[in-house]
Structures are given as C-alpha cells and as structure tokens.
Design an enzyme around this catalytic site. Structure first.
Site, PDB file in Angstrom:
ATOM      1  CG  ASP A  60      -1.770   1.263   1.289  1.00 24.98           C
ATOM      2  OD1 ASP A  60      -2.634   1.429   0.413  1.00 24.98           O
ATOM      3  OD2 ASP A  60      -1.557   2.086   2.205  1.00 24.98           O
ATOM      4  CD  GLU A 104      -4.135   0.848  -3.312  1.00 21.07           C
ATOM      5  OE1 GLU A 104      -5.291   1.001  -2.903  1.00 21.07           O
ATOM      6  OE2 GLU A 104      -3.183   1.564  -2.962  1.00 21.07           O
ATOM      7  CG  ASP A 163      -1.109   3.202   5.749  1.00 24.35           C
ATOM      8  OD1 ASP A 163      -2.194   3.595   5.280  1.00 24.35           O
ATOM      9  OD2 ASP A 163      -0.208   3.977   6.118  1.00 24.35           O
TER      10      ASP A 163
END
Length: 415
Positions: A192, A276, A374
């Site tokens: 992340d 991501e 996170d």
C-alpha cells in the site's frame, strides 16, 4: 530496456559521473541543444501533418534531416546517429502517448541529453581505482568516476546533465537472465503506497525516509523567492535556478535510492508483489479551474499532489518492475477501489471503518477487527490479486454485508 523471461538476456544500465574538459562540456551542451531543436521541429511537423489528416513517421523525417544538414551546416557538428536517435525517440513517444500529448523540450526546463546508439563505436577503459574513461564519437576520450565495473558489453551510451554535472549511462549486456521461477515461489506480498508512509506491506513492514532536510527546505524556499524577483533570461535567474536544481537533484537521488533498495528487498523475498493500479498522473492533476470556486480545496489538493509526488509512487512501481527481472518476481496491479475502507477480516465496507489516518476499526456487528489502516489496506491489496473487486465488495471468498457507497470516486483515497 529489453528483457526476456525464462533464462534469456537482460540489458542493464550503469550510470557514471563525467569529468569533462571545458571543450567537451561545450560540445555536450551544443549536442543537447541540437537534439532539442530536432525534437521540437519534428514534433511540430507531426502535429501539422496530423491536423491535415496525414501521418508522419520516422523514415521520411530521417530523410528530411539529411537534407536539412546540407542546408544548415551547424547540424553537422553532432554525430548523425545521435540526431537520428532523437527522431526515433520522438517516433516512439508519439506512438505510445499520442502526437498532441508529447511535450515540447523547453530551453530552460529541459535537461540536455543525447544518446549514442552504436555500441561498437563506444570503448570503455579503467584508468585506476577511482577513474575510468569512455570513448564517444566526436567527444573523444571522456573521463568518468569508476563507481562500479560496467560488467558487460556496451550496447549504447546516453549523456545527460543534472544538477550542474554531466553523466553517462551505459546500457550493457551483463549476461544476466531472468529466472523462470522465483527462489520462494509460494510467497506473496501486498504493498500500500501512502502519503504519510511511502510503502506499507501486508506483512506489517513500513518503508519510508525523509528525502529533503529542514535546512534544504528553508534554502529552497528562499531560492524560490529570489527566482520570483529575477528577470527572465538574466544571468541571476540562471544562477538561482542552478542552485535550486542542485538541491532538487539531491532529493531526487535520495528518492531513487530509496525506491531501488525497497524494490530489491520486496522482490528478493516475494514471488508475487501486488500493487494498486493507481493513475498517478491523473491523481496529481491540478485542481485549478475545476475547483476554482473553492479556494481552500484547491490549496488542499495542491498539498496532496505534492505529498504524492514526494513519496515517489510511480518511481517505486518502476523500481519494482526493474528489480523483478533479476528474481523472477511477478508484479501485479489490482483495482484500488475501497481497499482502504474494507475490513480485511470480514469484508465489511464503509468509510467510517477508518477512525483516523492510521487507525482502522471495523464497524461491522460482531467483528471489531482493529489494525493499522495501511496494513489492513495492504492485506486487501494482496487478497485482491487474481480476484476482481466487484461493485458489491467481493474480495476473494469473502463478501461484504454492505453495498459500496454510492456516488463516491472509484479510486481509493490515499492514506
């Protein structure tokens, strides 16, 4: 950069700082300016042709470049293949990004660079423990700081200027190959990326470091004030800009080193790295105009853009892709929607799950899962690899008990 998977060749880059003579520095500056003119002229020609509905590519432009060198003798100062390589780079950029999206090379903002594509014309020799030299067409023997051996046959060389110094980047064939399988094939990690901490993994590891010191921040702000008071095109303006570039050059080097070290650690122990699919360019677009009526929001968006760019999200992604070539790691990108709002334990989705930037507490009845926000997002990212994150909140085999919020942006809010 070329590479092939399964025991096939990988080409690697080696970057060295040059020690040029005054004549060589002037020639490098001249070559860089020529390449900039060729780029801008070629781009303008392509845009004019596209406006008339006609295509223009590298082959006719290379032929016209040969004619232009007969009419403009100053173009003959640079090696022909250097100018031709500029047109090839322009052709590739237009194919990848579109003719009207490719940017001009500004005289004041673009750092001069040019490439020698013919490796057979480049010779590298070591002079001692700290110094070596490379023979480049028309520049002759150029001395550079021997920080590491090239380790292979030179395929091309790129000369560039950064922060007042000149560098040469050698593309070498070091006989390295991409493994068909990672040393630990069953390992995986989710990453992340955030604005408070640069990277947090699903294993609970935090990767971050400051890239600019407090003193550099103060000096840079003062230089910005001085730059605003200088006259465009003046010697003082160039001097101030050079000082600013020197500070930002150190910041960029630290960020590059951080991303390279982090990528090496992650790919060394994970066969699968999941990120991501963040559109960094879109996320850092200016809010001016779209939020002109909301001045405070424009300021907030500007601060968010700077924080995202400071953490080097895209640079870390590139570093992971580069490091993965040597370990056989797969780098996968997944849908970023709601990974920061979903509970990694039960799959419940709501924006109130995050009590603060760092605290995640599931509000689902009977769950109460608590974790660092996170880390929770990184676990969701890891689980999403290979599974579509649907509009109903599916995540692997778990299913949320709540529909995703209606009318919210599809991209997750950076943590």
């Amino acid at each position: 950069m070329l590479f092939r998977v399964g025991g096939v060749l990988v080409l690697s880059g080696r970057r060295y700082r040059l020690r040029l003579t005054a004549v060589q520095a002037a020639m490098c500056e001249e070559f860089g300016n020529m390449c900039r003119v060729v780029w801008n002229t070629g781009l303008e020609q392509r845009r004019q042709y596209r406006q008339r509905g006609v295509w223009m590519n590298y082959v006719p432009q290379a032929a016209e470049l040969a004619d232009a060198k007969r009419d403009h003798s100053w173009l003959t100062a640079a090696p022909s293949h250097v100018l031709q390589q500029t047109l090839k780079d322009l052709d590739r950029a237009c194919q990848d990004h579109g003719t009207f999206t490719v940017k001009w090379r500004s005289k004041t903002r673009w750092a001069p660079s040019f490439r020698f594509p013919a490796g057979n014309l480049i010779t590298v020799q070591r002079l001692g423990r700290k110094w070596g030299r490379v023979k480049l067409p028309k520049l002759g023997w150029v001395t550079f700081r021997w920080s590491r051996p090239p380790g292979g046959e030179t395929r091309s060389a790129t000369v560039s200027r950064k922060g007042g110094h000149w560098f040469v980047s050698l593309l070498v064939d070091d006989q390295a190959t991409t493994p068909a399988q990672h040393a630990m094939p069953d390992t995986a990690v989710g990453v992340d990326r955030g604005v408070k901490v640069a990277a947090v993994t699903s294993d609970g590891e935090f990767f971050d470091r400051p890239f600019i010191t407090a003193g550099e921040t103060v000096r840079y702000r003062r230089l910005q004030q001085q730059l605003a008071r200088t006259k465009k095109g003046s010697v003082n303006r160039a001097r101030v800009r050079a000082h600013m570039n020197k500070i930002m050059g150190r910041v960029t080097d630290r960020r590059t080193d951080f991303c390279a070290v982090t990528a090496a650690l992650l790919t060394a122990k994970s066969a699968l790295v999941v990120l991501e699919d963040l559109k960094t360019r879109n996320m850092t677009a200016s809010a001016s105009g779209t939020l002109a009526a909301f001045g405070s929001r424009v300021v907030q968006k500007r601060g968010l853009n700077r924080a995202i760019l400071d953490k080097g999200w895209h640079r870390l992604e590139l570093a992971l892709t580069s490091a993965a070539r040597y370990t056989g790691t797969r780098v996968v990108k997944v849908n970023p929607a709601y990974t920061s709002q979903r509970c990694a334990a039960c799959g419940f989705v709501t924006e109130t799950n995050r009590d603060s930037q760092a605290v995640f507490r599931c509000k689902a009845a009977g769950c109460g899962h608590t974790a660092h926000a996170d880390v929770n997002a990184a676990i969701n990212i890891k689980h999403a690899a290979g599974h579509a994150v649907s509009a109903c909140g599916d995540l692997g085999n778990s299913r949320s008990v709540k529909q995703e919020p209606v009318g919210r942006a599809t991209g997750r809010t950076p943590s």
